[in-house]
Design an enzyme around this catalytic site. Structure first.
Site, PDB file in Angstrom:
ATOM      1  N   GLU A   5       0.828  -1.218   0.000  1.00  0.00           N
ATOM      2  CA  GLU A   5       0.000   0.000   0.000  1.00  0.00           C
ATOM      3  C   GLU A   5       0.855   1.258   0.000  1.00  0.00           C
ATOM      4  O   GLU A   5       1.986   1.257   0.475  1.00  0.00           O
ATOM      5  CB  GLU A   5      -0.893   0.014   1.255  1.00  0.00           C
ATOM      6  CG  GLU A   5      -2.311  -0.468   1.006  1.00  0.00           C
ATOM      7  CD  GLU A   5      -3.164   0.539   0.228  1.00  0.00           C
ATOM      8  OE1 GLU A   5      -2.609   1.384  -0.494  1.00  0.00           O
ATOM      9  OE2 GLU A   5      -4.394   0.461   0.349  1.00  0.00           O
ATOM     10  N   ASP A   6       0.287   2.319  -0.525  1.00  0.00           N
ATOM     11  CA  ASP A   6       0.948   3.616  -0.459  1.00  0.00           C
ATOM     12  C   ASP A   6       0.740   4.261   0.909  1.00  0.00           C
ATOM     13  O   ASP A   6       1.669   4.736   1.537  1.00  0.00           O
ATOM     14  CB  ASP A   6       0.416   4.553  -1.567  1.00  0.00           C
ATOM     15  CG  ASP A   6      -1.106   4.540  -1.678  1.00  0.00           C
ATOM     16  OD1 ASP A   6      -1.776   3.810  -0.912  1.00  0.00           O
ATOM     17  OD2 ASP A   6      -1.644   5.268  -2.540  1.00  0.00           O
ATOM     18  N   ASP A  56      -4.746   5.635   5.808  1.00  0.00           N
ATOM     19  CA  ASP A  56      -5.307   6.869   6.348  1.00  0.00           C
ATOM     20  C   ASP A  56      -6.290   6.478   7.452  1.00  0.00           C
ATOM     21  O   ASP A  56      -5.897   6.277   8.597  1.00  0.00           O
ATOM     22  CB  ASP A  56      -5.969   7.631   5.185  1.00  0.00           C
ATOM     23  CG  ASP A  56      -6.505   8.994   5.566  1.00  0.00           C
ATOM     24  OD1 ASP A  56      -6.232   9.440   6.690  1.00  0.00           O
ATOM     25  OD2 ASP A  56      -7.184   9.619   4.747  1.00  0.00           O
ATOM     26  N   LYS A  86      -1.081   7.296   8.719  1.00  0.00           N
ATOM     27  CA  LYS A  86      -1.476   8.465   9.526  1.00  0.00           C
ATOM     28  C   LYS A  86      -2.127   7.959  10.807  1.00  0.00           C
ATOM     29  O   LYS A  86      -3.341   7.725  10.814  1.00  0.00           O
ATOM     30  CB  LYS A  86      -2.491   9.324   8.760  1.00  0.00           C
ATOM     31  CG  LYS A  86      -1.986   9.945   7.462  1.00  0.00           C
ATOM     32  CD  LYS A  86      -3.113  10.772   6.847  1.00  0.00           C
ATOM     33  CE  LYS A  86      -2.805  11.199   5.438  1.00  0.00           C
ATOM     34  NZ  LYS A  86      -3.992  11.752   4.757  1.00  0.00           N
ATOM     35  N   ARG A 111       0.936  12.217  -8.877  1.00  0.00           N
ATOM     36  CA  ARG A 111       1.426  10.871  -8.540  1.00  0.00           C
ATOM     37  C   ARG A 111       2.887  10.696  -8.916  1.00  0.00           C
ATOM     38  O   ARG A 111       3.606   9.905  -8.323  1.00  0.00           O
ATOM     39  CB  ARG A 111       0.621   9.799  -9.293  1.00  0.00           C
ATOM     40  CG  ARG A 111      -0.827   9.651  -8.855  1.00  0.00           C
ATOM     41  CD  ARG A 111      -1.409   8.391  -9.494  1.00  0.00           C
ATOM     42  NE  ARG A 111      -2.859   8.344  -9.471  1.00  0.00           N
ATOM     43  CZ  ARG A 111      -3.597   7.925  -8.442  1.00  0.00           C
ATOM     44  NH1 ARG A 111      -3.001   7.507  -7.347  1.00  0.00           N
ATOM     45  NH2 ARG A 111      -4.903   7.906  -8.501  1.00  0.00           N
TER      46      ARG A 111
HETATM   47  P1  IMP Z   1      -8.197   4.916   3.983  1.00  0.00           P
HETATM   48  O1  IMP Z   1      -9.296   3.956   3.638  1.00  0.00           O
HETATM   49  O2  IMP Z   1      -8.760   6.147   4.623  1.00  0.00           O
HETATM   50  O3  IMP Z   1      -7.127   4.292   4.849  1.00  0.00           O
HETATM   51  O4  IMP Z   1      -7.491   5.397   2.644  1.00  0.00           O
HETATM   52  C1  IMP Z   1      -7.801   4.864   1.407  1.00  0.00           C
HETATM   53  C2  IMP Z   1      -7.031   5.450   0.255  1.00  0.00           C
HETATM   54  O5  IMP Z   1      -7.222   6.850   0.217  1.00  0.00           O
HETATM   55  C3  IMP Z   1      -5.522   5.291   0.254  1.00  0.00           C
HETATM   56  O6  IMP Z   1      -5.075   4.039  -0.199  1.00  0.00           O
HETATM   57  C4  IMP Z   1      -5.125   6.399  -0.701  1.00  0.00           C
HETATM   58  O7  IMP Z   1      -5.247   5.963  -2.025  1.00  0.00           O
HETATM   59  C5  IMP Z   1      -6.134   7.478  -0.382  1.00  0.00           C
HETATM   60  N1  IMP Z   1      -5.540   8.480   0.538  1.00  0.00           N
HETATM   61  C6  IMP Z   1      -5.604   8.523   1.890  1.00  0.00           C
HETATM   62  N2  IMP Z   1      -4.926   9.563   2.400  1.00  0.00           N
HETATM   63  C7  IMP Z   1      -4.415  10.209   1.324  1.00  0.00           C
HETATM   64  C8  IMP Z   1      -3.578  11.383   1.185  1.00  0.00           C
HETATM   65  O8  IMP Z   1      -3.148  12.046   2.149  1.00  0.00           O
HETATM   66  N3  IMP Z   1      -3.250  11.731  -0.091  1.00  0.00           N
HETATM   67  C9  IMP Z   1      -3.679  11.037  -1.192  1.00  0.00           C
HETATM   68  N4  IMP Z   1      -4.439   9.929  -1.106  1.00  0.00           N
HETATM   69  C10 IMP Z   1      -4.813   9.531   0.135  1.00  0.00           C
HETATM   70 MG    MG Z   2      -3.883   3.123  -1.784  1.00  0.00          MG
END
Ligand code: IMP
Ligand code: MG
Length: 184
Positions: free
Chosen positions: A103-104, A107, A135, A169
């Site tokens: 994963e990148d 969040d 985060k 990106r």
């Molecule tokens: P999550 O489900 O909130 O953990 O995040 C899902 C997806 O949202 C990640 O895999 C990213 O592709 C995108 N994402 C979350 N935070 C960021 C950010 O700070 N910048 C850009 N993409 C984000």
């Molecule tokens: Mg992602």
């Protein structure tokens, strides 16, 4: 693309290209140590994980195969919706394989916790997560992470695979955007 190409859209560089490269070396060494004698299936989460996948996999001595999934929980904004849809599933069965999700960023963790449950139900031999960024202050779901690059503040970041409205990106570092970018 570099900082100069960003003009005044870039607010600050949070993690430099050199820092990313050093961390990738460490993460690859940890993965090699843990998977010694095994073959690993790297599952990249499109589109953000493309850079991490390319750079991490090339540092591995461990034999690996790669597959990709695309899930969606984000529109073009900056808030997690918590709603996950499979846009592209894996091309092959993972039963009995050592799966490492790449994963990148984690969040809220909502996307990944959903993905982990989904992949676990397919009965892999093992299932772990590697992410470049996390985060901690944004966490809404607990996710066990075996390999984490950097814990970062709860700010929206771009670069190294991460986008805002599809852009940035291809920045080689992680940065934040100036407020005017979100208004335009
Ligand atoms: P999550 O489900 O909130 O953990 O995040 C899902 C997806 O949202 C990640 O895999 C990213 O592709 C995108 N994402 C979350 N935070 C960021 C950010 O700070 N910048 C850009 N993409 C984000
Ligand atoms: Mg992602």
């Amino acid at each position: 693309m570099d900082a100069a190409d960003m003009g005044n859209d870039l607010a600050e560089v949070l993690i430099s290209e050199q820092q990313l490269n050093d961390k990738l070396d460490e993460m690859a060494a940890d993965i090699d140590r843990d998977y010694r004698g095994k073959e690993v299936l790297l599952v990249g989460v499109l589109n953000g994980a493309v850079m991490v996948m390319a750079d991490l996999s090339r540092r591995l001595h461990t034999h690996c195969t790669m597959d990709w999934m695309a899930v969606s929980s984000y529109g073009s904004g900056t808030k997690s919706s918590g709603v996950v849809r499979i846009l592209k599933d894996l091309s092959a069965d993972v039963m009995g394989k050592h799966v490492l999700i790449v994963e990148d960023i984690i969040d809220s963790g909502l996307t990944l916790s959903w993905l982990i449950k989904n992949l676990a139900s397919r009965e892999p031999a093992s299932l772990r997560v590697a992410t470049m960024l996390r985060k901690p202050d944004a966490a809404k779901a607990h996710v066990e992470v075996a390999y984490c690059g950097f814990d970062i503040p709860n700010k929206f970041v771009v670069g190294y695979g991460l986008d805002y409205a599809g852009k940035y990106r291809n920045l080689p570092f992680i940065g934040t955007l100036a407020p005017h970018v979100y208004r335009s």
